[in-house]
Design a protein around this motif. Structure first.
Motif, PDB file in Angstrom:
ATOM      1  N   ILE A 150       5.028  -2.330   2.518  1.00  0.00           N
ATOM      2  CA  ILE A 150       6.013  -1.933   1.583  1.00  0.00           C
ATOM      3  C   ILE A 150       5.042  -0.757   0.990  1.00  0.00           C
ATOM      4  O   ILE A 150       3.995  -0.960   0.672  1.00  0.00           O
ATOM      5  N   ASP A 151       5.743   0.386   0.554  1.00  0.00           N
ATOM      6  CA  ASP A 151       5.332   1.308  -0.411  1.00  0.00           C
ATOM      7  C   ASP A 151       5.692   1.089  -1.777  1.00  0.00           C
ATOM      8  O   ASP A 151       6.925   0.800  -2.015  1.00  0.00           O
ATOM      9  N   PRO A 152       5.149   1.484  -2.872  1.00  0.00           N
ATOM     10  CA  PRO A 152       5.350   1.448  -4.093  1.00  0.00           C
ATOM     11  C   PRO A 152       6.969   2.022  -4.317  1.00  0.00           C
ATOM     12  O   PRO A 152       7.048   3.431  -3.804  1.00  0.00           O
ATOM     13  N   GLY A 153       7.765   1.601  -5.001  1.00  0.00           N
ATOM     14  CA  GLY A 153       8.924   2.367  -5.355  1.00  0.00           C
ATOM     15  C   GLY A 153       9.949   2.045  -4.209  1.00  0.00           C
ATOM     16  O   GLY A 153      11.358   2.236  -4.462  1.00  0.00           O
ATOM     17  N   GLU A 154       9.631   1.408  -3.243  1.00  0.00           N
ATOM     18  CA  GLU A 154      10.552   0.997  -2.095  1.00  0.00           C
ATOM     19  C   GLU A 154      11.230  -0.286  -2.180  1.00  0.00           C
ATOM     20  O   GLU A 154      10.615  -1.305  -2.450  1.00  0.00           O
TER      21      GLU A 154
ATOM     22  N   ARG B 232      11.173  -5.217  -4.402  1.00  0.00           N
ATOM     23  CA  ARG B 232      10.926  -3.918  -4.689  1.00  0.00           C
ATOM     24  C   ARG B 232       9.196  -3.995  -5.356  1.00  0.00           C
ATOM     25  O   ARG B 232       8.996  -4.944  -6.180  1.00  0.00           O
ATOM     26  N   LEU B 233       8.473  -3.262  -4.998  1.00  0.00           N
ATOM     27  CA  LEU B 233       7.232  -3.061  -5.617  1.00  0.00           C
ATOM     28  C   LEU B 233       7.029  -1.740  -6.380  1.00  0.00           C
ATOM     29  O   LEU B 233       7.266  -0.663  -5.682  1.00  0.00           O
ATOM     30  N   GLU B 234       6.369  -1.812  -7.601  1.00  0.00           N
ATOM     31  CA  GLU B 234       6.159  -0.753  -8.471  1.00  0.00           C
ATOM     32  C   GLU B 234       4.820  -0.812  -8.955  1.00  0.00           C
ATOM     33  O   GLU B 234       4.282  -1.950  -9.290  1.00  0.00           O
TER      34      GLU B 234
ATOM     35  N   ALA C  43       1.473   1.382   1.954  1.00  0.00           N
ATOM     36  CA  ALA C  43       0.252   1.349   1.091  1.00  0.00           C
ATOM     37  C   ALA C  43      -0.047  -0.448   0.879  1.00  0.00           C
ATOM     38  O   ALA C  43      -1.185  -0.394   0.750  1.00  0.00           O
ATOM     39  N   PHE C  44       1.056  -1.293   0.924  1.00  0.00           N
ATOM     40  CA  PHE C  44       0.791  -2.495   0.760  1.00  0.00           C
ATOM     41  C   PHE C  44       1.334  -3.518   1.753  1.00  0.00           C
ATOM     42  O   PHE C  44       2.341  -3.037   2.502  1.00  0.00           O
ATOM     43  N   ARG C  45       0.715  -4.623   1.685  1.00  0.00           N
ATOM     44  CA  ARG C  45       1.311  -5.832   2.476  1.00  0.00           C
ATOM     45  C   ARG C  45       1.692  -6.774   1.655  1.00  0.00           C
ATOM     46  O   ARG C  45       0.849  -7.356   0.871  1.00  0.00           O
ATOM     47  N   LEU C  46       2.894  -7.134   1.779  1.00  0.00           N
ATOM     48  CA  LEU C  46       3.356  -8.131   0.717  1.00  0.00           C
ATOM     49  C   LEU C  46       4.083  -9.311   1.369  1.00  0.00           C
ATOM     50  O   LEU C  46       4.489  -9.461   2.547  1.00  0.00           O
ATOM     51  N   THR C  47       3.554 -10.528   0.947  1.00  0.00           N
ATOM     52  CA  THR C  47       3.784 -11.939   1.853  1.00  0.00           C
ATOM     53  C   THR C  47       4.328 -13.028   0.973  1.00  0.00           C
ATOM     54  O   THR C  47       4.023 -13.146  -0.372  1.00  0.00           O
TER      55      THR C  47
END
Length: 208
Positions: free
Chosen positions: A39-43, A58-60, A27-31
């Motif tokens: 990354i997905d939320p909660g992963e 961790r992304l929430e 769902a998201f791209r984190l840099t």
């Protein structure tokens, strides 16, 4: 012309609510420091940063988030998303839908005041149920926002032998622009879904 607008808008509502993704991307791209990961939320994932250091990230979701469409904004649960569809003729639609069929829809009109479309929109959204024998009851309504603005329109309930659904369609506009707000909730889903609708109305702001 107005009926075409309402019909096209309702078609877009149903289309947006029924789209399924063929793939399962993150769902998201984190840099972080130039290193990009999906990354997905909660992963939880490990990221190797420049220099060789490894960090766990961790992304929430926040409990709530604010969505802004320029001339309006509202607060919604953080795990819900709002999709935008260009309907043409200066009309944009913003849709938030739950898995149970609860809808929050905002239509933004850049070339006309849509307040008079309330009745046509209700007819389009309930046409199939009524044609199948459902009973439609409606009444005028006014909703006052926290900032003092009054939205005018109607409330309605469409009932079948086994269930019913409540609609609210109200609008606000000036001479050549405006906003139409639509909510739908099934009677069997009130216990879990009503807070979603309540949060929308409680936090809705109009900037026209």
């Amino acid at each position: 012309m107005r009926l075409k607008i309402a019909a096209a808008a309702f078609g877009a509502i149903m289309l947006c609510g029924g789209v399924a993704r063929a793939e399962d991307p993150k769902a998201f791209r984190l840099t972080i420091d130039g290193v990009t990961v999906d990354i997905d939320p909660g992963e939880d994932i490990e990221v190797t940063l420049p220099g060789g250091k490894t960090s766990k990230v961790r992304l929430e979701h926040n409990d709530f988030a604010t969505f802004s469409g320029g001339t309006f904004s509202f607060v919604h649960p953080g795990n819900y998303s709002v999709t935008k569809t260009d309907l043409g003729d200066g009309i944009a639609q913003y849709l938030m839908a739950s898995a149970l069929g609860t809808l929050v829809v905002v239509q933004k009109y850049d070339k006309m005041n849509p307040v008079s479309l309330n009745q046509l929109m209700l007819q389009e959204m309930t046409r199939e149920t009524v044609q199948a024998g459902g009973h439609l009851a409606q009444q005028p309504t006014t909703r006052k926002l926290a900032d003092g603005k009054d939205l005018t329109g109607l409330k309605a309930t469409v009932k079948t032998r086994t269930d019913s659904a409540d609609f609210e369609i109200v609008g606000f506009g000036t001479a050549d622009q405006g906003l139409l707000f639509i909510t739908r909730i099934g009677d069997q889903d009130n216990a879990t879904e009503q807070p979603l609708i309540d949060k929308f109305w409680e936090t809705l702001k109009v900037n026209l």
